[in-house]
Write a protein that holds these residues in place. Structure first.
Motif: not given
Length: 188
Positions: A138-139, A155
């Motif tokens: 999720n980055f 993020n």
């Protein structure tokens, strides 16, 4: 606004303090042995650079992994701090195949929050032997160089940022703007 600077003995920490104060925010340097409760008084937290390796010396970073996991405030990691965030949140950090020292040109793919208003390329000041080779889940990657794929990351919530280089050093083009943009994210 009150900013916490988690200090690992890096050579440029006084410059982080100077830049954040110049931009009008209160900042306190803390060593990473403070309990998480103490850190909750800050509106945002910066994790500085330092001489350690997250792969083999994570114990020297005290409660920092807890800060990253438990604090619900914007976070900026610089150099070691960037690597620490990646390591703690599930990214991959390893010894760099080509360590970077001195001026390095980075390519910016996405201006996003901390790189807002930046041109497609800038020169930055580097001082690292480890690097993030894979950002955490999720980055997304915001910038890279010919030697390091993850020069800047964020993020999906735009609340946790990392830069491999040193924005606090005058050799980094638009370095003060990274702090300015981060402080704007802290106010949201």
């Amino acid at each position: 606004m009150k900013v916490g600077l988690v200090y690992y003995g890096g050579q440029y920490n006084h410059l982080i303090l100077k830049n954040v104060k110049y931009l009008g925010s209160d900042i306190e340097a803390v060593i990473p042995d403070k309990p998480v409760e103490y850190m909750k008084k800050f509106d945002c937290v910066i994790f500085s650079g330092g001489p350690y390796s997250v792969a083999s010396e994570i114990q020297k970073m005290g409660n920092s992994p807890l800060y990253i996991k438990e604090l619900k405030v914007p976070i900026l990691g610089i150099c070691l701090g960037h690597q620490l965030i990646a390591h703690v949140l599930g990214g991959i950090v390893r010894k760099a195949l080509n360590p970077e020292y001195g001026l390095t040109r980075i390519n910016i793919f996405e201006e996003d929050t901390i790189l807002k208003g930046f041109p497609p390329q800038i020169n930055v000041w580097e001082s690292h032997t480890d690097e993030v080779v894979e950002p955490p889940p999720n980055f997304r990657i915001l910038a890279s160089s010919s030697n390091a794929r993850v020069q800047a990351m964020v993020n999906s919530d735009n609340t946790i940022f990392g830069v491999q280089f040193h924005p606090e050093v005058k050799h980094t083009e638009k370095g003060i703007d990274i702090f300015k943009n981060f402080l704007m994210a802290c106010k949201k």
